[in-house]
Scaffold this active site. Structure first.
Site, PDB file in Angstrom:
ATOM      1  CB  ALA A 129      -0.937  -0.011   1.209  1.00 16.92           C
ATOM      2  CG  ASP A 239      -4.229  18.175   0.166  1.00 19.33           C
ATOM      3  OD1 ASP A 239      -3.803  17.451  -0.750  1.00 19.33           O
ATOM      4  OD2 ASP A 239      -5.442  18.365   0.378  1.00 19.33           O
ATOM      5  CD  GLU A 362       5.295  14.564   2.544  1.00 19.86           C
ATOM      6  OE1 GLU A 362       4.403  15.441   2.447  1.00 19.86           O
ATOM      7  OE2 GLU A 362       6.305  14.680   3.250  1.00 19.86           O
TER       8      GLU A 362
END
Length: 381
Positions: A129, A239, A362
């Site tokens: 994952a 974000d 990220e």
């Protein structure tokens, strides 16, 4: 439209710049030894860099996100490894605690993050994952006393030195990504173990680890936010993290540019500094243009975040362009350095190794393009 920095922001940037340059030789030594530097981390905390976005009531500086980016830019120019600590504490740990944490969680963990008394780790990725964050297999089974965690994580930055983790696990596996939750786990909890510390291409003084959880028991109070909101917490946090990574891309591009300009002025071939040649000047022109474009994309995303506006697309645009720009600029700088740039005594060699990671963590560049593509299609629907 005002592009100027405030007096306070200029002061913060200058303070970070001076610190970064004084810290750089020690950071290089840590890099060569592939060792995490507790001494540098402590000094960064003393200067307030680990709690830039943490409110003053919890021991932080209470700065806006743009001010934080000014700091991480300067730190990243000197050392990407040291910037990882600053970025981790401010963008990946402080944000979810501020937005979703209880008062008790904030008092315990936010203050520790800001003062450097506690080091944290954001633990999401697993062997199966990565980009598919909703596909995690780690479970947190609810009991009368709390949760029992079992599973494993990979690519956990600073996992081997962390005092606590923000861990993402399935509290209801049958619901898929809707069954994900976030939990706070102290690393001295029985059943937690650090596995392999990865041998990496770059960013060597920042440990990247495997983590394992075998019947790790945490109380109900360890839940961050609500059950089933883990995917939302993870993506919202990323974000902000992507804007932070974009700033490090700007930093690496800027450092590569300065190194190229200095070398081009000093290096003589065919009776002239190579800076006199059009081919070199065009490389420098392209570098300068791309760096400035990346900086404005990054600052715009930060501005939207500070204003409380949606910024998911802007964050992905900034990360995508800034990190790929850094790779292009570092490549051009390496070409300007020629064979000398391949030698470890020249800093461009380290930048060449460090920059690639920013296009991967990220959210890879491909994931950023997916986020942007979906957003623009939704805007036009």
């Amino acid at each position: 439209m005002d592009f100027s920095l405030s007096e306070e922001q200029v002061m913060i940037r200058n303070m970070a710049r001076q610190f970064a340059r004084e810290m750089e030789p020690e950071a290089l030594e840590a890099e060569e030894k592939s060792e995490f530097s507790h001494a540098i981390t402590k000094r960064m905390a003393e200067n307030g860099f680990l709690g830039m976005v943490v409110p003053e009531e919890y021991g932080g500086m209470g700065s806006d996100y743009t001010s934080y980016l000014l700091v991480i830019e300067e730190i990243a120019r000197a050392s990407m490894s040291q910037s990882m600590v600053v970025g981790l504490h401010n963008s990946l740990l402080a944000y979810p605690l501020l937005v979703y944490g209880t008062e008790a969680q904030k008092k315990k963990y936010l203050r520790g993050l800001a003062t450097g008394d506690m080091l944290g780790c954001y633990s999401l990725s697993e062997p199966n994952a990565g980009s598919d964050a909703g596909g995690i297999a780690t479970t947190a089974v609810k009991t009368d006393d709390g949760y029992v965690i079992n599973g494993s994580k990979i690519f956990s930055t600073n996992g081997s030195v962390a005092d606590f983790l923000i861990l993402f696990a399935k509290t209801d596996p049958d619901l898929g990504y809707k069954g994900m939750s976030a939990l706070l786990v102290d690393t001295d909890t029985p059943g937690f173990a650090v596995g392999k510390i990865e041998k990496k291409m770059g960013i060597l003084a920042s440990p990247t680890c495997e983590l394992s959880f075998t019947d790790v028991k945490v109380p109900h109070e360890a839940l961050l936010g609500e059950e089933g909101k883990g995917i939302r917490i993870a993506l919202e946090t990323l974000d902000g993290g992507r804007v932070s990574v974009a700033a490090t891309g700007v930093a690496m591009g800027e450092e590569a540019f300065d190194l190229a300009v200095k070398y081009a002025k000093e290096r003589n071939q065919f009776g002239h500094p190579i800076a006199d040649f059009q081919g070199i000047q065009w490389k420098l022109a392209d570098m300068r243009t791309e760096i400035d474009a990346a900086r404005y994309l990054t600052y715009y995303a930060a501005w939207r975040k500070d204003q409380g506006l949606a910024y998911t697309r802007e964050a992905s645009q900034a990360k995508l362009f800034a990190t790929e720009m850094a790779s292009r600029c570092i490549h051009s700088s390496m070409q300007i350095h020629g064979g000398y740039g391949f030698m470890k005594e020249y800093k461009i060699e380290q930048l060449y190794r460090d920059c690639k990671a920013a296009e991967l963590y990220e959210g890879t560049s491909e994931i950023q393009r997916t986020v942007i593509g979906r957003a623009v299609l939704k805007d036009k629907s």
